[in-house]
Design a protein around this motif. Structure first.
Motif, short mmCIF file in Angstrom:
data_model
loop_
_atom_site.label_atom_id
_atom_site.label_comp_id
_atom_site.label_asym_id
_atom_site.label_seq_id
_atom_site.Cartn_x
_atom_site.Cartn_y
_atom_site.Cartn_z
N ASN A 146 2.20 25.20 -0.44
CA ASN A 146 1.14 25.77 0.93
C ASN A 146 2.03 25.54 1.86
O ASN A 146 1.46 25.26 3.14
N GLY A 147 3.42 25.18 2.03
CA GLY A 147 4.01 25.19 3.78
C GLY A 147 4.61 24.42 3.93
O GLY A 147 5.66 24.33 4.73
N LYS A 148 4.67 23.66 2.88
CA LYS A 148 5.30 22.15 3.34
C LYS A 148 5.55 21.66 2.28
O LYS A 148 5.62 21.40 1.27
N PRO A 149 6.78 20.10 3.18
CA PRO A 149 7.56 20.04 1.76
C PRO A 149 6.12 19.02 1.48
O PRO A 149 5.45 18.33 1.83
N ILE A 150 6.93 17.91 -0.02
CA ILE A 150 6.43 17.11 -0.95
C ILE A 150 6.74 16.00 0.07
O ILE A 150 8.23 15.84 0.68
N THR A 151 5.59 14.89 0.47
CA THR A 151 6.38 13.63 0.72
C THR A 151 5.85 12.27 0.46
O THR A 151 5.19 13.33 -0.80
N LYS A 152 5.84 10.60 0.77
CA LYS A 152 5.40 10.18 -0.50
C LYS A 152 4.27 9.49 0.11
O LYS A 152 4.20 9.49 1.02
N SER A 153 3.44 9.23 -0.94
CA SER A 153 1.85 8.42 -0.20
C SER A 153 2.59 7.02 0.12
O SER A 153 3.61 6.91 0.04
N PHE A 154 1.73 7.12 1.17
CA PHE A 154 1.80 5.59 1.85
C PHE A 154 3.31 5.45 2.41
O PHE A 154 3.69 4.27 2.87
N ASN A 155 4.05 6.51 3.16
CA ASN A 155 5.00 6.69 3.33
C ASN A 155 6.05 5.89 2.54
O ASN A 155 7.79 5.61 3.15
N GLY A 156 5.51 5.53 1.28
CA GLY A 156 6.98 4.92 0.85
C GLY A 156 6.80 4.10 0.51
O GLY A 156 7.71 2.96 0.05
N ASP A 157 5.56 3.11 0.77
CA ASP A 157 5.62 1.86 1.93
C ASP A 157 4.39 0.78 0.74
O ASP A 157 3.96 1.00 0.32
N LYS A 158 5.30 0.34 -0.19
CA LYS A 158 5.04 -0.31 -1.86
C LYS A 158 3.75 -1.30 -0.88
O LYS A 158 2.68 -1.65 -1.73
N ASN A 159 4.44 -1.77 -0.33
CA ASN A 159 3.46 -2.93 0.21
C ASN A 159 2.25 -2.58 1.19
O ASN A 159 0.83 -3.62 0.61
N GLU A 160 2.23 -1.54 1.70
CA GLU A 160 0.75 -0.95 1.81
C GLU A 160 -0.13 -0.74 0.90
O GLU A 160 -0.94 -0.14 1.21
N LEU A 161 0.97 0.16 -0.14
CA LEU A 161 0.13 1.25 -1.34
C LEU A 161 -1.05 -0.41 -1.91
O LEU A 161 -1.60 -0.64 -2.20
N MET A 162 -0.07 -1.94 -2.02
CA MET A 162 -0.10 -3.12 -2.75
C MET A 162 -1.78 -3.81 -2.17
O MET A 162 -2.64 -3.89 -2.50
N LYS A 163 -2.10 -3.56 -0.99
CA LYS A 163 -3.58 -3.78 -0.34
C LYS A 163 -4.10 -2.86 -1.12
O LYS A 163 -5.52 -3.58 -0.13
N THR A 164 -4.36 -1.82 -1.39
CA THR A 164 -4.88 -1.07 -1.69
C THR A 164 -5.69 -1.49 -3.30
O THR A 164 -6.71 -0.94 -3.72
N VAL A 165 -4.93 -2.60 -4.12
CA VAL A 165 -4.86 -2.80 -5.49
C VAL A 165 -6.17 -3.94 -5.59
O VAL A 165 -6.32 -5.63 -5.46
N LEU A 166 -6.99 -4.03 -6.14
CA LEU A 166 -7.43 -4.45 -6.81
C LEU A 166 -8.04 -5.24 -8.41
O LEU A 166 -7.26 -4.19 -9.17
N VAL A 167 -7.78 -6.64 -8.56
CA VAL A 167 -8.08 -6.83 -9.94
C VAL A 167 -9.28 -6.51 -10.24
O VAL A 167 -10.52 -6.05 -9.94
N PRO A 168 -9.15 -6.21 -12.16
CA PRO A 168 -10.30 -5.46 -12.50
C PRO A 168 -10.98 -6.36 -12.36
O PRO A 168 -11.90 -7.50 -12.53
N ASN A 169 -12.89 -5.63 -12.51
CA ASN A 169 -14.11 -6.47 -12.15
C ASN A 169 -14.64 -6.14 -13.30
O ASN A 169 -15.10 -4.53 -13.91
N THR A 170 -15.34 -7.02 -14.21
CA THR A 170 -16.39 -5.99 -15.36
C THR A 170 -17.56 -6.63 -14.97
O THR A 170 -18.47 -6.89 -15.64
N GLU A 171 -17.55 -7.64 -13.81
CA GLU A 171 -19.71 -8.26 -14.16
C GLU A 171 -19.70 -7.62 -12.78
O GLU A 171 -20.30 -8.51 -11.98
N TYR A 172 -20.24 -6.51 -12.73
CA TYR A 172 -21.32 -6.17 -12.02
C TYR A 172 -22.30 -4.86 -13.24
O TYR A 172 -21.95 -5.03 -13.70
N ASN A 173 -23.04 -4.70 -12.58
CA ASN A 173 -24.30 -4.05 -13.51
C ASN A 173 -24.26 -2.27 -13.69
O ASN A 173 -23.55 -1.39 -12.52
N ARG A 174 -23.54 -2.27 -14.83
CA ARG A 174 -23.30 -0.87 -15.54
C ARG A 174 -24.99 0.04 -15.15
O ARG A 174 -25.40 -0.03 -15.51
#
Length: 429
Positions: free
Chosen positions: A401-429
Motif C-alpha cells: 500500500n505504498g508504505k514500507p514494512i515495519t515491526k509490530s510493537f516497534n520491535g519491543d518484546k517487553n511491550e509485546l509481552m504485556k499483551t500475553v495472558l496465561v491460557p484460561n479454561t475456567e470460563y463458561n463456554r
C-alpha cells in the motif's frame, strides 16, 4: 608452408572443439535451470525450499473492493522475500476475480524477472443447494453454480499451467459444522473424478495434482460418521490429501489439551504459556496422524499435506481475555515456529493461514479473531513470528500500500509481552 597450414587447421579445430564443449555445457546448464523453474506439484509439496502459505490480498472490509494487480504484485514480492514459493487461493467466482488477478500479477513479475518463482494451489469453491441464499441449505444436493466454478478453474489451470500446480475442489466443503454450505463427499468425488479424467484425456496438464482441502475430520481422522464409501473412494481418487487442523479454535471448542496440567500449576507464567504452545503443536500432530491412520486402515498410502492451520493475534470473543486467552503475537510466534519446524523435518507442506490480515471476514467486528490470522497486519507491521525476517533485511525496498514494512510493537518484546495472558479454561463456554 604445409606445416604452418596443418598447425593452423589444428588450432581452428581445437578452438571449434572448445567452443562446442562450452556451448554444450552451457546448454545443459540452461536446461537444468529451465527444469528447476518448471516444477511440478510432486516436486514442490514437501520440499522445504518451497514454503507454502494461504493467501488473500483483500485490504478493505468488503471483497467488493478488489486489490489491484499492482497491489497483488507487491504482495507476491513480499511473500517471495519471506521464502514463500507456493500460495493457496480459495475460489474463482466470476464476481471475485482475485485468483485470476493473482495469476496475472505473478505472470507480470515473471516477465520482469525470469528467475521469479511463485506457484499456486488454485481453489474452486463448492456449495450445496441454497447456500448463502436465506433458504434452508440442502446438503444432499449441490449448487448449480459448482459446474461453472470447476470450468473456470480448468480454464485458469490451462492458461497458467506454468503457475497453477494444484486444483483444490472445495474448501471445508464436507465438514458438517460448515452448516451454511457443506456438501456430501459424493459431490467432491464427482468433480475430482472429472478433473482426473480430463488429465487422462490431455485436457489438463498431466502433472497437475487434484485434491480437496478440508478439516481433518472430513478426511476420516475424527468422528466415525465420516467413514463412508464415498470418502474412501475420494481418498483413492485425489493425488494427495489436504487437511486442516486448528488447535487455536479448539482452545475453546475442545480445550482439554489447552488446560494447565495439575503438575504444572506452580511453574512460571511464561513456562505455562510455552508448554501450552507445545501441546498445541502436539494437537496438530495428533490430528495429522489420525488422518494418516485412517488412510492406512483403508489401504491407501499417499501424501498428506496441511492445507490450513494458523493462530490469530486478536479476539474479542471466544479466544480473548474473557475466553481461552489464546490470542496474541507471542503465542502466534511459537505456533508458527513449531509448525514450520515439524513440517519441514517431516517433509510436509504447510499452507500456513495466513499471509496478511483481512478485515472483510468479520467486517462488523474489527477485533474479531477471523480478521487477525495474518503474519503481517493492515498497518504494514510484521508480527512477532517474522520479526527475525525483518531483522535480516528481507523487506528492504519492498512496500505494501505504498508504505514500507515495519515491526509490530516497534520491535519491543517487553511491550509485546504485556499483551500475553496465561491460557484460561475456567470460563463458561
Amino acid at each position: 608452408m604445409k606445416t604452418k597450414i596443418i598447425k593452423a587447421i589444428v588450432q581452428v579445430l581445437i578452438t571449434a572443439f572448445v567452443c562446442f564443449l562450452w556451448f554444450a555445457c552451457n546448454s545443459k546448464e540452461k536446461v537444468k535451470q529451465h527444469q528447476k523453474v518448471e516444477m511440478t506439484a510432486a516436486d514442490i509439496l514437501g520440499n522445504p525450499n518451497y514454503l507454502a502459505i494461504s493467501y488473500g490480498g483483500y485490504r478493505e472490509n468488503s471483497r467488493d473492493i478488489q486489490p489491484t494487480i499492482e497491489e497483488l504484485k507487491d504482495d507476491m514480492k513480499l511473500l517471495y522475500a519471506m521464502g514463500v514459493r507456493i500460495i493457496r487461493t480459495y475460489n474463482v467466482q466470476p464476481q471475485l476475480p482475485h485468483a485470476s488477478n493473482v495469476l496475472k500479477a505473478i505472470t507480470a513479475i515473471k516477465k520482469e524477472d525470469p528467475n521469479f518463482q511463485m506457484y499456486v494451489m488454485l481453489g474452486a469453491w463448492i456449495d450445496c443447494l441454497y447456500a448463502w441464499t436465506g433458504l434452508e441449505p440442502n446438503h444432499d444436493i449441490e449448487s448449480p453454480n459448482n459446474e461453472g466454478e470447476i470450468k473456470r478453474a480448468i480454464a485458469l489451470a490451462n492458461q497458467y499451467s506454468d503457475i497453477v500446480k494444484i486444483i483444490a475442489v472445495g474448501n471445508e466443503a464436507m465438514v458438517k459444522w460448515a452448516t451454511s454450505y457443506y456438501v456430501q463427499p459424493n459431490v467432491i468425488l464427482k468433480w475430482v473424478n472429472h478433473l482426473q479424467e480430463l488429465k487422462k484425456k490431455g485436457e489438463l496438464p498431466k502433472d497437475l495434482w487434484i485434491t480437496s482441502s478440508d478439516d481433518f475430520s472430513s478426511w476420516g481422522g475424527g468422528d466415525a460418521s465420516y467413514h463412508t464409501e464415498d470418502l474412501v473412494n475420494l481418498i483413492k481418487s485425489v493425488d494427495y490429501v489436504s487437511m486442516h487442523t486448528y488447535a487455536y479454535h479448539n482452545s475453546h471448542y475442545n480445550p482439554e489439551f489447552w488446560k494447565i496440567p495439575d503438575n504444572q500449576q506452580n511453574i512460571s507464567d511464561i513456562e505455562k504459556i510455552d508448554n501450552a504452545m507445545l501441546r498445541a503443536k502436539e494437537f496438530a500432530m495428533q490430528q495429522y496422524d489420525s488422518v494418516k491412520n485412517y488412510m492406512k486402515s483403508i489401504g491407501v498410502y499417499k501424501p498428506i499435506h496441511i492445507g490450513e492451520t494458523g493462530w490469530a493475534t486478536t479476539s474479542s470473543g471466544h479466544y480473548g481475555v474473557n475466553g481461552s486467552r489464546a490470542s496474541d503475537e507471542y503465542k502466534q510466534g511459537l505456533y508458527y515456529k513449531h509448525l514450520r519446524e515439524w513440517t519441514r523435518k517431516a517433509g510436509i507442506s504447510c499452507f500456513y493461514f495466513e499471509a496478511f490480515d483481512e478485515q472483510w471476514k468479520d467486517a462488523q467486528n474489527p477485533n474479531g479473531s477471523e480478521n487477525h490470522f495474518g503474519l503481517i497486519n493492515l498497518k504494514n507491521e510484521a508480527k512477532y513470528p517474522i520479526w527475525s525476517l525483518f531483522d535480516k533485511g528481507v523487506f528492504k525496498g519492498l512496500t505494501r500500500n505504498g508504505k514500507p514494512i515495519t515491526k509490530s510493537f516497534n520491535g519491543d518484546k517487553n511491550e509485546l509481552m504485556k499483551t500475553v495472558l496465561v491460557p484460561n479454561t475456567e470460563y463458561n463456554r
